[in-house]
Design a protein around this motif. Structure first.
Motif, PDB file in Angstrom:
ATOM      1  N   ALA A  76       9.761  12.594 -12.821  1.00 43.54           N
ATOM      2  CA  ALA A  76       9.777  14.211 -12.455  1.00 43.54           C
ATOM      3  C   ALA A  76       8.344  14.372 -11.482  1.00 43.54           C
ATOM      4  O   ALA A  76       8.442  15.290 -10.484  1.00 43.54           O
ATOM      5  CB  ALA A  76       9.730  15.180 -13.467  1.00 43.54           C
ATOM      6  N   SER A  77       7.223  13.888 -11.867  1.00 43.96           N
ATOM      7  CA  SER A  77       5.908  13.903 -11.177  1.00 43.96           C
ATOM      8  C   SER A  77       5.983  13.312  -9.679  1.00 43.96           C
ATOM      9  O   SER A  77       5.033  13.544  -8.649  1.00 43.96           O
ATOM     10  CB  SER A  77       4.781  13.174 -11.869  1.00 43.96           C
ATOM     11  OG  SER A  77       5.096  11.797 -11.563  1.00 43.96           O
ATOM     12  N   ARG A  78       7.028  12.621  -9.370  1.00 46.37           N
ATOM     13  CA  ARG A  78       7.169  11.887  -7.843  1.00 46.37           C
ATOM     14  C   ARG A  78       7.490  12.783  -6.967  1.00 46.37           C
ATOM     15  O   ARG A  78       6.922  12.813  -5.776  1.00 46.37           O
ATOM     16  CB  ARG A  78       8.284  10.971  -7.878  1.00 46.37           C
ATOM     17  CG  ARG A  78       7.785   9.605  -8.730  1.00 46.37           C
ATOM     18  CD  ARG A  78       8.914   8.545  -8.367  1.00 46.37           C
ATOM     19  NE  ARG A  78       8.960   8.029  -7.162  1.00 46.37           N
ATOM     20  CZ  ARG A  78       9.698   6.781  -6.869  1.00 46.37           C
ATOM     21  NH1 ARG A  78      10.409   6.291  -7.721  1.00 46.37           N
ATOM     22  NH2 ARG A  78       9.702   6.476  -5.665  1.00 46.37           N
ATOM     23  N   SER A 129      -1.149  11.455 -19.869  1.00 43.61           N
ATOM     24  CA  SER A 129      -2.257  12.162 -20.695  1.00 43.61           C
ATOM     25  C   SER A 129      -1.595  13.093 -21.723  1.00 43.61           C
ATOM     26  O   SER A 129      -1.776  13.317 -22.710  1.00 43.61           O
ATOM     27  CB  SER A 129      -3.060  13.139 -19.632  1.00 43.61           C
ATOM     28  OG  SER A 129      -4.054  13.919 -20.358  1.00 43.61           O
ATOM     29  N   ASP A 130      -0.502  13.713 -21.040  1.00 40.19           N
ATOM     30  CA  ASP A 130       0.395  14.657 -22.002  1.00 40.19           C
ATOM     31  C   ASP A 130       1.216  14.291 -23.206  1.00 40.19           C
ATOM     32  O   ASP A 130       1.336  14.488 -24.112  1.00 40.19           O
ATOM     33  CB  ASP A 130       1.560  15.448 -21.193  1.00 40.19           C
ATOM     34  CG  ASP A 130       0.905  16.567 -20.344  1.00 40.19           C
ATOM     35  OD1 ASP A 130      -0.361  16.951 -20.284  1.00 40.19           O
ATOM     36  OD2 ASP A 130       1.568  16.999 -19.121  1.00 40.19           O
ATOM     37  N   ALA A 131       1.541  12.708 -22.989  1.00 36.50           N
ATOM     38  CA  ALA A 131       1.935  11.901 -23.810  1.00 36.50           C
ATOM     39  C   ALA A 131       1.160  12.069 -25.158  1.00 36.50           C
ATOM     40  O   ALA A 131       1.330  11.878 -26.294  1.00 36.50           O
ATOM     41  CB  ALA A 131       2.638  10.627 -23.277  1.00 36.50           C
ATOM     42  N   VAL A 157       0.852  -1.193  -0.092  1.00 34.20           N
ATOM     43  CA  VAL A 157      -0.077  -0.061  -0.046  1.00 34.20           C
ATOM     44  C   VAL A 157       0.938   1.304  -0.119  1.00 34.20           C
ATOM     45  O   VAL A 157       0.365   2.474  -0.324  1.00 34.20           O
ATOM     46  CB  VAL A 157      -0.984  -0.073   1.296  1.00 34.20           C
ATOM     47  CG1 VAL A 157      -2.070  -1.137   1.124  1.00 34.20           C
ATOM     48  CG2 VAL A 157      -0.314   0.076   2.564  1.00 34.20           C
ATOM     49  N   ASP A 158       1.940   1.078   0.402  1.00 39.96           N
ATOM     50  CA  ASP A 158       3.152   2.342   0.633  1.00 39.96           C
ATOM     51  C   ASP A 158       3.816   2.538  -0.733  1.00 39.96           C
ATOM     52  O   ASP A 158       4.839   3.278  -0.653  1.00 39.96           O
ATOM     53  CB  ASP A 158       3.622   2.254   1.865  1.00 39.96           C
ATOM     54  CG  ASP A 158       2.902   2.298   2.997  1.00 39.96           C
ATOM     55  OD1 ASP A 158       1.854   3.185   2.866  1.00 39.96           O
ATOM     56  OD2 ASP A 158       3.054   1.671   3.833  1.00 39.96           O
ATOM     57  N   SER A 159       3.744   1.727  -1.679  1.00 41.36           N
ATOM     58  CA  SER A 159       4.860   1.516  -2.773  1.00 41.36           C
ATOM     59  C   SER A 159       4.279   2.940  -3.659  1.00 41.36           C
ATOM     60  O   SER A 159       3.290   3.252  -3.589  1.00 41.36           O
ATOM     61  CB  SER A 159       4.562   0.168  -3.676  1.00 41.36           C
ATOM     62  OG  SER A 159       3.166   0.229  -3.944  1.00 41.36           O
ATOM     63  N   ASP A 160       4.975   3.120  -4.662  1.00 41.72           N
ATOM     64  CA  ASP A 160       5.167   4.014  -5.401  1.00 41.72           C
ATOM     65  C   ASP A 160       5.261   3.874  -6.981  1.00 41.72           C
ATOM     66  O   ASP A 160       6.001   2.627  -7.264  1.00 41.72           O
ATOM     67  CB  ASP A 160       6.357   4.988  -5.282  1.00 41.72           C
ATOM     68  CG  ASP A 160       6.061   5.730  -3.803  1.00 41.72           C
ATOM     69  OD1 ASP A 160       4.997   6.244  -3.444  1.00 41.72           O
ATOM     70  OD2 ASP A 160       7.392   6.097  -3.194  1.00 41.72           O
ATOM     71  N   ILE A 161       4.561   4.586  -7.843  1.00 45.13           N
ATOM     72  CA  ILE A 161       4.692   4.499  -9.379  1.00 45.13           C
ATOM     73  C   ILE A 161       6.194   4.946  -9.499  1.00 45.13           C
ATOM     74  O   ILE A 161       6.636   5.798  -9.071  1.00 45.13           O
ATOM     75  CB  ILE A 161       3.552   5.224 -10.270  1.00 45.13           C
ATOM     76  CG1 ILE A 161       2.421   4.254 -10.121  1.00 45.13           C
ATOM     77  CG2 ILE A 161       4.189   5.491 -11.449  1.00 45.13           C
ATOM     78  CD1 ILE A 161       2.511   3.134 -10.859  1.00 45.13           C
ATOM     79  N   PRO A 192      -0.768  13.180  -6.011  1.00 47.73           N
ATOM     80  CA  PRO A 192      -0.500  12.083  -6.043  1.00 47.73           C
ATOM     81  C   PRO A 192      -0.703  11.273  -7.397  1.00 47.73           C
ATOM     82  O   PRO A 192      -0.166  10.240  -7.730  1.00 47.73           O
ATOM     83  CB  PRO A 192      -1.356  10.959  -5.216  1.00 47.73           C
ATOM     84  CG  PRO A 192      -2.508  12.076  -4.843  1.00 47.73           C
ATOM     85  CD  PRO A 192      -1.975  13.539  -5.059  1.00 47.73           C
ATOM     86  N   LEU A 193      -1.574  12.045  -8.382  1.00 47.74           N
ATOM     87  CA  LEU A 193      -1.990  11.469  -9.563  1.00 47.74           C
ATOM     88  C   LEU A 193      -1.108  12.327 -10.915  1.00 47.74           C
ATOM     89  O   LEU A 193      -1.520  12.161 -12.004  1.00 47.74           O
ATOM     90  CB  LEU A 193      -3.403  11.497  -9.699  1.00 47.74           C
ATOM     91  CG  LEU A 193      -4.392  10.848  -8.854  1.00 47.74           C
ATOM     92  CD1 LEU A 193      -5.542  10.828  -9.186  1.00 47.74           C
ATOM     93  CD2 LEU A 193      -3.773   9.275  -9.171  1.00 47.74           C
ATOM     94  N   ALA A 194      -0.240  13.099 -10.557  1.00 53.76           N
ATOM     95  CA  ALA A 194       0.592  13.667 -11.519  1.00 53.76           C
ATOM     96  C   ALA A 194       1.139  12.740 -12.390  1.00 53.76           C
ATOM     97  O   ALA A 194       1.419  13.213 -13.700  1.00 53.76           O
ATOM     98  CB  ALA A 194       1.700  14.465 -10.653  1.00 53.76           C
ATOM     99  N   TRP A 195       1.506  11.441 -12.061  1.00 51.19           N
ATOM    100  CA  TRP A 195       2.104  10.554 -13.055  1.00 51.19           C
ATOM    101  C   TRP A 195       1.337  10.328 -14.156  1.00 51.19           C
ATOM    102  O   TRP A 195       1.511  10.199 -15.404  1.00 51.19           O
ATOM    103  CB  TRP A 195       2.381   9.179 -12.574  1.00 51.19           C
ATOM    104  CG  TRP A 195       1.268   8.508 -11.805  1.00 51.19           C
ATOM    105  CD1 TRP A 195       1.144   8.714 -10.575  1.00 51.19           C
ATOM    106  CD2 TRP A 195       0.739   7.560 -12.205  1.00 51.19           C
ATOM    107  NE1 TRP A 195      -0.009   7.767 -10.415  1.00 51.19           N
ATOM    108  CE2 TRP A 195      -0.040   7.026 -11.357  1.00 51.19           C
ATOM    109  CE3 TRP A 195       0.613   6.760 -13.451  1.00 51.19           C
ATOM    110  CZ2 TRP A 195      -1.073   5.839 -11.535  1.00 51.19           C
ATOM    111  CZ3 TRP A 195       0.081   5.662 -13.661  1.00 51.19           C
ATOM    112  CH2 TRP A 195      -0.670   5.171 -12.793  1.00 51.19           C
ATOM    113  N   VAL A 196      -0.386  10.413 -13.879  1.00 49.64           N
ATOM    114  CA  VAL A 196      -1.287  10.245 -14.823  1.00 49.64           C
ATOM    115  C   VAL A 196      -1.323  11.217 -15.715  1.00 49.64           C
ATOM    116  O   VAL A 196      -1.826  10.960 -16.976  1.00 49.64           O
ATOM    117  CB  VAL A 196      -2.572   9.869 -14.111  1.00 49.64           C
ATOM    118  CG1 VAL A 196      -3.849   9.522 -15.022  1.00 49.64           C
ATOM    119  CG2 VAL A 196      -2.707   8.784 -13.183  1.00 49.64           C
TER     120      VAL A 196
END
Length: 428
Positions: A271-273, A286-288, A195-199, A278-282
């Motif tokens: 860079a979003s980390r 989306s930008d891609a 539960v504490d893991s990161d993308i 918490p959803l900056a990676w999404v």
């Protein structure tokens, strides 16, 4: 939530999956093909809902056999991979690795959210539709049923939506605290730490034995993850995925098969980390799409078994659930079929024989093919067939090389085949 942000990606491509066949549904009482659109236009079948509910309850107890029984009792998609995923766990029995049960546990947590109509699951689906399925939403916006079909498809098969619901919105944590029973938890592997893991975003450095050596785009450091097939089709692309802890060496694995992205997107995800969102990676994904580096739907990852990151093949079944095979099969498959082996077993033996050849070429070749060998060996009946067909002179060393490159739950069986090959050599 980031849904309120004004900017929205505008995809530059309208490529659709027009080739994808309409799913067929079947049920215990009678076999009937029904379009998803028709199902969603009608009230839900109470018997089917009850079967799904009982299946989830069996899963929470850790009873894969009972879960599969209920899964197949009501209406279900004829080519639904869930039955293969559960059947794989059941067939492997005590040999199934604990981390595979952790993967099942996470899957159960998300399906329980959907069954309970948890608003967090709905929030995750709507967010993914807004950020990663923009064109599709625009196309069906004026048709309530088609909009529901799109939402149901995203909810059922979009791994980004599942990831958001489980991790960013706390669905997995709540499931472990309130729904998962001791029978399931005792079979899992460090699931509470997931539960504490990161993308993260990673590039493949090399494959060494049963390990993927990865370099993080976030800090440039190297990390090792279990090799169960995520890099089987790797090119110059980078990986975006969630590394989670396990007890087996090397101590980390991807929670699900990671998605492949271009390096610019990987750097944006990394860079979003440091972002408070918490959803900056999404948004980076989306930008891609919005910038034209990727087409809409690129983030979809293929379905895999819980024990593997190799995509499931496109198996085709008739209305009675019988596997349909290609009329033109490889010569070796035809030979094995003539000996009475079912198609899947014959195909698995063919994969194992290719693995033996690769092992004789180099250790690196063995490491690349090892996930395929592991998946083939998991086919019911494949081990017994291999013990008859694949233990000829000169194979003992190759089996041991494959065992050294395979995960722990497979290595023992590969070494046993090596022992059989050595014994056959002595006898001859």
């Amino acid at each position: 939530m980031p849904v309120s942000r004004k900017r929205r990606p505008r995809p530059t491509s309208r490529r659709r999956n027009a080739h994808r066949k309409r799913p067929a549904y079947t049920s215990g009482p009678g076999l009937e093909e029904v379009p998803l659109r028709t199902l969603l236009a009608e009230p839900p079948d109470t018997d089917t809902v009850e079967c799904l509910r009982r299946g989830l309850e069996a899963g929470a107890r850790g009873d894969a056999e009972d879960a599969l029984k209920h899964e197949l009792s009501g209406a279900y998609i004829l080519q639904n991979p869930c039955r293969f995923m559960l059947h794989d766990l059941i067939e492997q029995g005590a040999d199934a690795p604990p981390w595979a049960y952790s993967r099942w546990c996470a899957d159960l947590a998300y399906r329980s959210m959907l069954m309970a109509e948890d608003p967090r699951a709905d929030e995750a689906v709507r967010f993914v539709m807004a950020t990663l399925h923009t064109y599709a939403v625009q196309r069906v916006a004026d048709d309530p049923i088609d909009f529901r079909v799109l939402g149901a498809s995203v909810a059922a098969s979009d791994h980004v939506a599942q990831d958001i619901a489980l991790y960013a919105l706390g669905g997995l944590r709540d499931y472990l605290e309130h729904r998962a029973g001791p029978g399931l938890l005792m079979r899992c592997d460090r699931i509470r730490e997931w539960v504490d893991s990161d993308i993260g975003a990673y590039e493949l450095v090399q494959i060494t034995g049963c390990r993927l050596v990865l370099r993080s785009f976030a800090d440039g450091g190297q990390v090792e993850a279990l090799n169960i097939g995520a890099a089987s089709q790797a090119g110059d692309e980078a990986f975006v995925g969630r590394l989670v802890p396990i007890t087996a060496e090397p101590g980390l694995m991807f929670a699900t098969r990671p998605m492949t992205v271009d390096r610019v997107t990987a750097q944006a995800v990394a860079a979003s980390r440091g972002n408070d969102d918490p959803l900056a990676w999404v948004w980076a994904l989306s930008d891609a799409v919005g910038s034209g580096r990727a087409t809409e739907g690129f983030h979809h990852t293929e379905t895999t078994l819980y024990t593997s990151d190799l995509p499931l093949p496109d198996l085709v079944f008739d209305r009675n659930g019988v596997l349909q095979t290609e009329e033109s099969e490889a010569g070796r498959i035809v030979e094995l079929r003539a000996k009475g082996y079912p198609f899947l077993v014959a195909n698995a033996v063919g994969v194992l024989e290719v693995g033996l050849i690769a092992a004789q070429v180099s250790d690196r070749s063995a490491a690349v093919v090892a996930p395929h060998v592991a998946a083939a060996l998991a086919t019911p009946g494949a081990y017994a067939a291999a013990a008859r067909e694949c233990v000829g002179p000169g194979t003992a060393r190759a089996w041991r090389i494959l065992a050294a490159a395979a995960p722990d739950h497979v290595a023992d069986r590969l070494n046993a085949l090596a022992d059989l090959a050595a014994a056959n050599l002595i006898i001859r």
